[in-house]
Write a protein that holds these residues in place. Sequence first.
Motif, PDB file in Angstrom:
ATOM      1  N   GLY A  56       0.778  -1.223   0.000  1.00  0.00           N
ATOM      2  CA  GLY A  56       0.000   0.000   0.000  1.00  0.00           C
ATOM      3  C   GLY A  56       0.814   1.279   0.000  1.00  0.00           C
ATOM      4  N   CYS A  57       2.144   1.161  -0.130  1.00  0.00           N
ATOM      5  CA  CYS A  57       2.974   2.377  -0.071  1.00  0.00           C
ATOM      6  C   CYS A  57       3.076   3.070  -1.433  1.00  0.00           C
ATOM      7  CB  CYS A  57       4.364   2.057   0.466  1.00  0.00           C
ATOM      8  SG  CYS A  57       5.421   1.144  -0.684  1.00  0.00           S
ATOM      9  N   GLY A  58       2.595   2.434  -2.502  1.00  0.00           N
ATOM     10  CA  GLY A  58       2.592   3.082  -3.811  1.00  0.00           C
ATOM     11  C   GLY A  58       3.578   2.519  -4.810  1.00  0.00           C
ATOM     12  N   LYS A  59       4.157   1.366  -4.530  1.00  0.00           N
ATOM     13  CA  LYS A  59       5.180   0.787  -5.417  1.00  0.00           C
ATOM     14  C   LYS A  59       4.587   0.433  -6.784  1.00  0.00           C
ATOM     15  CE  LYS A  59       6.140  -2.752  -2.806  1.00  0.00           C
ATOM     16  NZ  LYS A  59       5.039  -2.592  -1.819  1.00  0.00           N
ATOM     17  N   SER A  60       3.531  -0.360  -6.787  1.00  0.00           N
ATOM     18  CA  SER A  60       2.931  -0.795  -8.052  1.00  0.00           C
ATOM     19  C   SER A  60       2.325   0.376  -8.820  1.00  0.00           C
ATOM     20  CB  SER A  60       1.862  -1.862  -7.794  1.00  0.00           C
ATOM     21  OG  SER A  60       2.431  -3.033  -7.237  1.00  0.00           O
ATOM     22  N   THR A  61       1.740   1.329  -8.096  1.00  0.00           N
ATOM     23  CA  THR A  61       1.187   2.517  -8.749  1.00  0.00           C
ATOM     24  C   THR A  61       2.287   3.305  -9.443  1.00  0.00           C
ATOM     25  OG1 THR A  61      -0.545   2.643  -7.058  1.00  0.00           O
ATOM     26  CG2 THR A  61      -0.165   4.612  -8.379  1.00  0.00           C
ATOM     27  N   THR A  62       3.459   3.369  -8.830  1.00  0.00           N
ATOM     28  CA  THR A  62       4.603   4.038  -9.450  1.00  0.00           C
ATOM     29  C   THR A  62       4.950   3.383 -10.780  1.00  0.00           C
ATOM     30  OG1 THR A  62       5.526   4.698  -7.300  1.00  0.00           O
ATOM     31  CG2 THR A  62       7.042   4.631  -9.166  1.00  0.00           C
ATOM     32  N   GLY A  63       5.005   2.059 -10.797  1.00  0.00           N
ATOM     33  CA  GLY A  63       5.323   1.343 -12.028  1.00  0.00           C
ATOM     34  C   GLY A  63       4.303   1.594 -13.122  1.00  0.00           C
ATOM     35  N   ARG A  64       3.035   1.582 -12.769  1.00  0.00           N
ATOM     36  CA  ARG A  64       1.990   1.808 -13.767  1.00  0.00           C
ATOM     37  C   ARG A  64       1.975   3.252 -14.260  1.00  0.00           C
ATOM     38  NH1 ARG A  64       0.613  -2.612 -11.110  1.00  0.00           N
ATOM     39  NH2 ARG A  64      -0.904  -4.092 -11.958  1.00  0.00           N
ATOM     40  N   ALA A  65       2.294   4.191 -13.371  1.00  0.00           N
ATOM     41  CA  ALA A  65       2.348   5.598 -13.783  1.00  0.00           C
ATOM     42  C   ALA A  65       3.532   5.851 -14.715  1.00  0.00           C
ATOM     43  CB  ALA A  65       2.430   6.500 -12.556  1.00  0.00           C
ATOM     44  N   ILE A  66       4.631   5.143 -14.503  1.00  0.00           N
ATOM     45  CA  ILE A  66       5.789   5.286 -15.392  1.00  0.00           C
ATOM     46  C   ILE A  66       5.434   4.842 -16.802  1.00  0.00           C
ATOM     47  CG2 ILE A  66       8.088   4.340 -15.897  1.00  0.00           C
ATOM     48  CD1 ILE A  66       8.612   4.346 -12.874  1.00  0.00           C
ATOM     49  N   LEU A  67       4.704   3.738 -16.910  1.00  0.00           N
ATOM     50  CA  LEU A  67       4.314   3.226 -18.225  1.00  0.00           C
ATOM     51  C   LEU A  67       3.102   3.949 -18.811  1.00  0.00           C
ATOM     52  CD1 LEU A  67       4.693  -0.647 -17.817  1.00  0.00           C
ATOM     53  CD2 LEU A  67       6.260   0.955 -18.878  1.00  0.00           C
ATOM     54  N   GLN A  68       2.561   4.916 -18.063  1.00  0.00           N
ATOM     55  CA  GLN A  68       1.386   5.672 -18.497  1.00  0.00           C
ATOM     56  C   GLN A  68       0.125   4.806 -18.555  1.00  0.00           C
ATOM     57  OE1 GLN A  68       1.949   9.222 -19.036  1.00  0.00           O
ATOM     58  NE2 GLN A  68       3.816   8.463 -18.042  1.00  0.00           N
ATOM     59  N   LEU A  69       0.131   3.672 -17.843  1.00  0.00           N
ATOM     60  CA  LEU A  69      -1.118   2.929 -17.671  1.00  0.00           C
ATOM     61  C   LEU A  69      -2.056   3.738 -16.786  1.00  0.00           C
ATOM     62  CD1 LEU A  69       0.294  -0.675 -17.118  1.00  0.00           C
ATOM     63  CD2 LEU A  69      -0.530   0.357 -19.227  1.00  0.00           C
ATOM     64  N   TYR A  70      -1.489   4.469 -15.827  1.00  0.00           N
ATOM     65  CA  TYR A  70      -2.171   5.547 -15.122  1.00  0.00           C
ATOM     66  C   TYR A  70      -1.543   6.851 -15.601  1.00  0.00           C
ATOM     67  CZ  TYR A  70      -3.579   1.979 -11.654  1.00  0.00           C
ATOM     68  OH  TYR A  70      -4.082   0.871 -11.038  1.00  0.00           O
ATOM     69  N   ARG A  71      -2.350   7.805 -15.971  1.00  0.00           N
ATOM     70  CA  ARG A  71      -1.812   9.104 -16.338  1.00  0.00           C
ATOM     71  C   ARG A  71      -1.485   9.865 -15.058  1.00  0.00           C
ATOM     72  NH1 ARG A  71       0.404  10.326 -21.233  1.00  0.00           N
ATOM     73  NH2 ARG A  71      -0.805   9.370 -22.906  1.00  0.00           N
ATOM     74  N   PRO A  72      -0.218  10.210 -14.834  1.00  0.00           N
ATOM     75  CA  PRO A  72       0.172  10.865 -13.573  1.00  0.00           C
ATOM     76  C   PRO A  72      -0.583  12.174 -13.349  1.00  0.00           C
ATOM     77  CG  PRO A  72       2.111  10.127 -14.782  1.00  0.00           C
ATOM     78  CD  PRO A  72       0.933   9.957 -15.707  1.00  0.00           C
ATOM     79  N   THR A  73      -0.867  12.462 -12.077  1.00  0.00           N
ATOM     80  CA  THR A  73      -1.511  13.713 -11.703  1.00  0.00           C
ATOM     81  C   THR A  73      -0.574  14.893 -11.917  1.00  0.00           C
ATOM     82  OG1 THR A  73      -2.770  12.499 -10.032  1.00  0.00           O
ATOM     83  CG2 THR A  73      -2.732  14.902  -9.833  1.00  0.00           C
ATOM     84  N   ALA A  74       0.717  14.674 -11.631  1.00  0.00           N
ATOM     85  CA  ALA A  74       1.720  15.732 -11.800  1.00  0.00           C
ATOM     86  C   ALA A  74       3.086  15.070 -11.936  1.00  0.00           C
ATOM     87  CB  ALA A  74       1.702  16.699 -10.613  1.00  0.00           C
ATOM     88  N   GLY A  75       4.057  15.883 -12.347  1.00  0.00           N
ATOM     89  CA  GLY A  75       5.420  15.379 -12.499  1.00  0.00           C
ATOM     90  C   GLY A  75       5.725  14.952 -13.923  1.00  0.00           C
ATOM     91  N   GLN A  76       6.954  14.478 -14.124  1.00  0.00           N
ATOM     92  CA  GLN A  76       7.423  14.076 -15.444  1.00  0.00           C
ATOM     93  C   GLN A  76       8.048  12.692 -15.391  1.00  0.00           C
ATOM     94  OE1 GLN A  76      10.154  17.288 -16.487  1.00  0.00           O
ATOM     95  NE2 GLN A  76       8.636  18.130 -17.891  1.00  0.00           N
ATOM     96  N   VAL A  77       7.856  11.951 -16.472  1.00  0.00           N
ATOM     97  CA  VAL A  77       8.541  10.673 -16.676  1.00  0.00           C
ATOM     98  C   VAL A  77       9.289  10.784 -17.996  1.00  0.00           C
ATOM     99  CG1 VAL A  77       8.305   8.190 -16.966  1.00  0.00           C
ATOM    100  CG2 VAL A  77       6.769   9.399 -15.408  1.00  0.00           C
ATOM    101  N   LEU A  78      10.611  10.876 -17.916  1.00  0.00           N
ATOM    102  CA  LEU A  78      11.439  11.024 -19.109  1.00  0.00           C
ATOM    103  C   LEU A  78      12.093   9.679 -19.421  1.00  0.00           C
ATOM    104  CD1 LEU A  78      13.226  14.396 -18.258  1.00  0.00           C
ATOM    105  CD2 LEU A  78      11.121  14.069 -19.552  1.00  0.00           C
ATOM    106  N   PHE A  79      11.801   9.147 -20.602  1.00  0.00           N
ATOM    107  CA  PHE A  79      12.409   7.894 -21.049  1.00  0.00           C
ATOM    108  C   PHE A  79      13.252   8.193 -22.280  1.00  0.00           C
ATOM    109  CE2 PHE A  79      12.433   3.921 -23.517  1.00  0.00           C
ATOM    110  CZ  PHE A  79      12.952   3.060 -22.559  1.00  0.00           C
ATOM    111  N   GLU A  80      14.551   7.946 -22.166  1.00  0.00           N
ATOM    112  CA  GLU A  80      15.508   8.308 -23.219  1.00  0.00           C
ATOM    113  C   GLU A  80      15.383   9.793 -23.571  1.00  0.00           C
ATOM    114  OE1 GLU A  80      14.741   5.519 -26.379  1.00  0.00           O
ATOM    115  OE2 GLU A  80      16.076   4.019 -25.503  1.00  0.00           O
ATOM    116  N   GLY A  81      15.129  10.606 -22.547  1.00  0.00           N
ATOM    117  CA  GLY A  81      15.042  12.051 -22.727  1.00  0.00           C
ATOM    118  C   GLY A  81      13.711  12.573 -23.214  1.00  0.00           C
ATOM    119  N   GLU A  82      12.739  11.682 -23.469  1.00  0.00           N
ATOM    120  CA  GLU A  82      11.440  12.085 -24.005  1.00  0.00           C
ATOM    121  C   GLU A  82      10.380  12.020 -22.913  1.00  0.00           C
ATOM    122  OE1 GLU A  82       9.101  11.431 -28.203  1.00  0.00           O
ATOM    123  OE2 GLU A  82      10.234   9.752 -27.368  1.00  0.00           O
ATOM    124  N   ASN A  83       9.617  13.088 -22.761  1.00  0.00           N
ATOM    125  CA  ASN A  83       8.571  13.158 -21.742  1.00  0.00           C
ATOM    126  C   ASN A  83       7.359  12.348 -22.183  1.00  0.00           C
ATOM    127  OD1 ASN A  83       6.858  13.788 -19.661  1.00  0.00           O
ATOM    128  ND2 ASN A  83       6.769  15.987 -20.070  1.00  0.00           N
TER     129      ASN A  83
END
Length: 327
Positions: A56-83
């Motif tokens: 319940g600390c948010g580990k799996s949610t972090t993974g899904r937000a990185i892959l954009q399975l969940y669209r993050p509420t705020a912040g940036q995820v840069l993969f190979e320099g691309e947002n």
Amino acid sequence: MPIGDEILLDVKDLKMYFPIKSGMVFQRKVGDVKAVDGISFTVKKGETLGLVGESGCGKSTTGRAILQLYRPTAGQVLFEGENLGDLRGNKLRKVRRKMQMIFQDPYASLNPRQSLGSIIGEPLVIHGLAKGKDKQERVQELLRIVGLNPYFVNRYPHEFSGGQRQRIGIARALAVQPSFIICDEPISALDVSIRAQILNLLEDLQEQFDLTYLFIAHDLSVVRHISDRVAVMYLGRIAELADRKALYENPLHPYTKALLSAVPIPDPTVEAKRERIILTGDVPSPVKPPAGCNFHTRCPMAIPQCSQFVPPLVDKGGRHHVACIRV
């Protein structure tokens, strides 16, 4: 695989809030579940970053937000320099080919109505990588790579054990030749006797295909075995981030110390001398987390200042980052 200096993934102040709504007809927002509350970290090419913490600390949610399975509420995820937050449709699909996920539950993550040939071959069709005979040969090759009989292509998930199903999930993730894989507790649902086999398979695949992992788990012993660096999460935030050896031999954050004190050591002499740290109280609700440091309500080192502001993740030397004003 040697770890280079190239940053493959850069997560900046990532937040993932789930709205709470009230009302039968006219639903209105009354609050948020703050599953991920402003975390930042990087993953270098060829590295395995372990992400640990309580359920319940948010580990799996972090993974899904990185892959954009969940669209993050705020912040940036840069993969190979691309947002990734700026991408939609085909552009996002092309990047997703480089990023895959191995899910926690091998029973729920496979479609029971599809055969192995269809499950593993579907990504090849979606991304236009192979069809017909080429697709069938590629599926059989992937089954060999993960240690399964290539002639199982016409069988269905219910005909396999949990460990075999997880191998199928790994084969599906490898189908599109990704460079980055998020492993979301890939062994937590498996028997103890099977866990080591899956871990060894993941390590062999990393070396063979130059893969980079974000390894999510709550088992500290497993994370120590497979990770190069480890991030410790508590209630949606990162409490400590350090190299594996530094974190396990010299934990600095009170929460990390408490977690490691719960891991048994197979040496009666050392175990008898060790001090067990028992945390008081319950984990606060992510709907209304405590003000300031979210761990101060259970921390044995807390002082009044801990409830007044959120401690930043500070480098204490040697790439050992800690979010605690008492360290």
